[in-house]
Motif scaffolding. Structure first.
Motif, PDB file in Angstrom:
ATOM      1  N   LEU A  34       0.824  -1.207   0.000  1.00 50.03           N
ATOM      2  CA  LEU A  34       0.000   0.000   0.000  1.00 50.03           C
ATOM      3  C   LEU A  34       0.858   1.256   0.000  1.00 50.03           C
ATOM      4  CD1 LEU A  34      -2.783   1.241   0.083  1.00 50.03           C
ATOM      5  CD2 LEU A  34      -2.730   1.065   2.561  1.00 50.03           C
ATOM      6  N   THR A  35       1.947   1.234   0.740  1.00 51.55           N
ATOM      7  CA  THR A  35       2.857   2.380   0.760  1.00 51.55           C
ATOM      8  C   THR A  35       3.483   2.591  -0.615  1.00 51.55           C
ATOM      9  OG1 THR A  35       3.366   1.851   3.054  1.00 51.55           O
ATOM     10  CG2 THR A  35       4.813   3.392   1.959  1.00 51.55           C
ATOM     11  N   LEU A  36       3.890   1.500  -1.242  1.00 49.67           N
ATOM     12  CA  LEU A  36       4.475   1.611  -2.581  1.00 49.67           C
ATOM     13  C   LEU A  36       3.449   2.085  -3.602  1.00 49.67           C
ATOM     14  CD1 LEU A  36       6.634  -1.630  -2.571  1.00 49.67           C
ATOM     15  CD2 LEU A  36       7.431   0.718  -2.353  1.00 49.67           C
ATOM     16  N   GLN A  37       2.227   1.602  -3.496  1.00 51.69           N
ATOM     17  CA  GLN A  37       1.176   2.017  -4.435  1.00 51.69           C
ATOM     18  C   GLN A  37       0.868   3.502  -4.290  1.00 51.69           C
ATOM     19  OE1 GLN A  37      -0.029   0.039  -6.737  1.00 51.69           O
ATOM     20  NE2 GLN A  37      -1.456   1.494  -7.576  1.00 51.69           N
ATOM     21  N   LEU A  38       0.801   3.979  -3.047  1.00 51.85           N
ATOM     22  CA  LEU A  38       0.551   5.409  -2.839  1.00 51.85           C
ATOM     23  C   LEU A  38       1.683   6.263  -3.402  1.00 51.85           C
ATOM     24  CD1 LEU A  38      -0.880   5.615   0.778  1.00 51.85           C
ATOM     25  CD2 LEU A  38      -2.004   6.345  -1.312  1.00 51.85           C
ATOM     26  N   GLY A  39       2.904   5.780  -3.309  1.00 54.27           N
ATOM     27  CA  GLY A  39       4.043   6.541  -3.796  1.00 54.27           C
ATOM     28  C   GLY A  39       4.112   6.675  -5.303  1.00 54.27           C
ATOM     29  N   MET A  40       3.330   5.867  -6.021  1.00 55.69           N
ATOM     30  CA  MET A  40       3.349   5.912  -7.488  1.00 55.69           C
ATOM     31  C   MET A  40       2.385   6.938  -8.067  1.00 55.69           C
ATOM     32  SD  MET A  40       3.456   1.937  -8.504  1.00 55.69           S
ATOM     33  CE  MET A  40       4.545   0.797  -7.711  1.00 55.69           C
ATOM     34  N   HIS A  41       1.585   7.578  -7.241  1.00 57.78           N
ATOM     35  CA  HIS A  41       0.602   8.546  -7.716  1.00 57.78           C
ATOM     36  C   HIS A  41       0.993   9.950  -7.277  1.00 57.78           C
ATOM     37  CE1 HIS A  41      -2.148   5.470  -9.069  1.00 57.78           C
ATOM     38  NE2 HIS A  41      -1.945   4.833  -7.928  1.00 57.78           N
ATOM     39  N   ALA A  42       0.804  10.888  -8.145  1.00 56.47           N
ATOM     40  CA  ALA A  42       1.109  12.286  -7.852  1.00 56.47           C
ATOM     41  C   ALA A  42      -0.070  12.913  -7.126  1.00 56.47           C
ATOM     42  CB  ALA A  42       1.416  13.039  -9.134  1.00 56.47           C
ATOM     43  N   ARG A  43      -0.242  12.499  -5.869  1.00 53.35           N
ATOM     44  CA  ARG A  43      -1.344  12.992  -5.052  1.00 53.35           C
ATOM     45  C   ARG A  43      -0.850  13.227  -3.631  1.00 53.35           C
ATOM     46  NH1 ARG A  43      -6.937  10.599  -5.815  1.00 53.35           N
ATOM     47  NH2 ARG A  43      -7.248  12.704  -5.162  1.00 53.35           N
ATOM     48  N   PRO A  44      -1.507  14.114  -2.885  1.00 49.68           N
ATOM     49  CA  PRO A  44      -1.059  14.371  -1.514  1.00 49.68           C
ATOM     50  C   PRO A  44      -1.263  13.199  -0.567  1.00 49.68           C
ATOM     51  CG  PRO A  44      -2.968  15.714  -2.041  1.00 49.68           C
ATOM     52  CD  PRO A  44      -2.558  15.034  -3.297  1.00 49.68           C
ATOM     53  N   HIS A  45      -2.111  12.245  -0.931  1.00 48.02           N
ATOM     54  CA  HIS A  45      -2.325  11.082  -0.071  1.00 48.02           C
ATOM     55  C   HIS A  45      -1.028  10.301   0.129  1.00 48.02           C
ATOM     56  CE1 HIS A  45      -6.247  12.018  -1.823  1.00 48.02           C
ATOM     57  NE2 HIS A  45      -6.733  11.608  -0.663  1.00 48.02           N
TER      58      HIS A  45
END
Length: 183
Positions: free
Chosen positions: A125-136
């Motif tokens: 989940l941490t890696l998936q979040l890091g792949m998107h250009a979003r503040p989340h």
């Protein structure tokens, strides 16, 4: 210790396999990349004098524009694409690893801190979040910073530590309002 090593190797192998399977292109359907590009263009074309006005127009609904403000210099000087925005995510992933290491080291020693940082750094989940250009993507790091600063404030009980907790909370809420849910 041998069981722990096998557990970590198994988790790392499963995460690498999961990342290999997840090869879908990421669609950018939200306004963060566009608003950040506009903010970087305004900074390049009109200079720092009009940057507050551009920063106001970079907000998306009630969400603050701190993420766009942090990403715009990288877009301006490194690469004018959503990939340039991901540098901010990478920096905050490093902050996440350091904060979790510090928490683990405070709780049970440097080895525990290293293992905690390794696990959180390879968590899907941490890696998936890091792949998107979003503040989340920045929220896990800022939440870990808040928790780490709270633990340090409880241990040291000084005013500078209390100010550090307040600064970390302000950073978390300035990036995204849903930071309160994580705490």
């Amino acid at each position: 210790l041998l069981i722990l090593c096998f557990l970590l190797l198994g988790l790392s192998g499963l995460n690498l396999y999961w990342l290999k399977l997840d090869t879908r292109p990421h669609a950018y359907t939200d306004g963060y990349p566009e608003k950040t590009m506009n903010l970087a263009d305004g900074l390049r074309d009109q200079g720092i004098q009009t940057w507050p006005r551009h920063l106001y127009w970079a907000t998306i609904g009630p969400r603050p524009s701190l993420y766009q403000a942090m990403a715009s210099p990288f877009v301006l000087f490194v690469e004018r694409s959503p990939d340039g925005m991901l540098i901010v995510n990478t920096l905050f992933m490093i902050v996440l690893g350091l904060a979790v290491y510090q928490l683990g080291a405070l709780a049970a020693g440097p080895l525990a801190g290293f293992l905690a940082a390794l696990i959180v750094s390879t968590y899907p989940l941490t890696l998936q979040l890091g792949m998107h250009a979003r503040p989340h993507a920045l929220l896990p790091a800022t939440t870990a910073l808040v928790i780490m600063s709270m633990v340090l404030a409880i241990r040291r009980r000084t005013w500078p530590m209390a100010w550090l907790v307040a600064a970390c909370l302000f950073l978390t809420f300035s990036i995204h309002a849903s930071g309160i849910i994580l705490l």
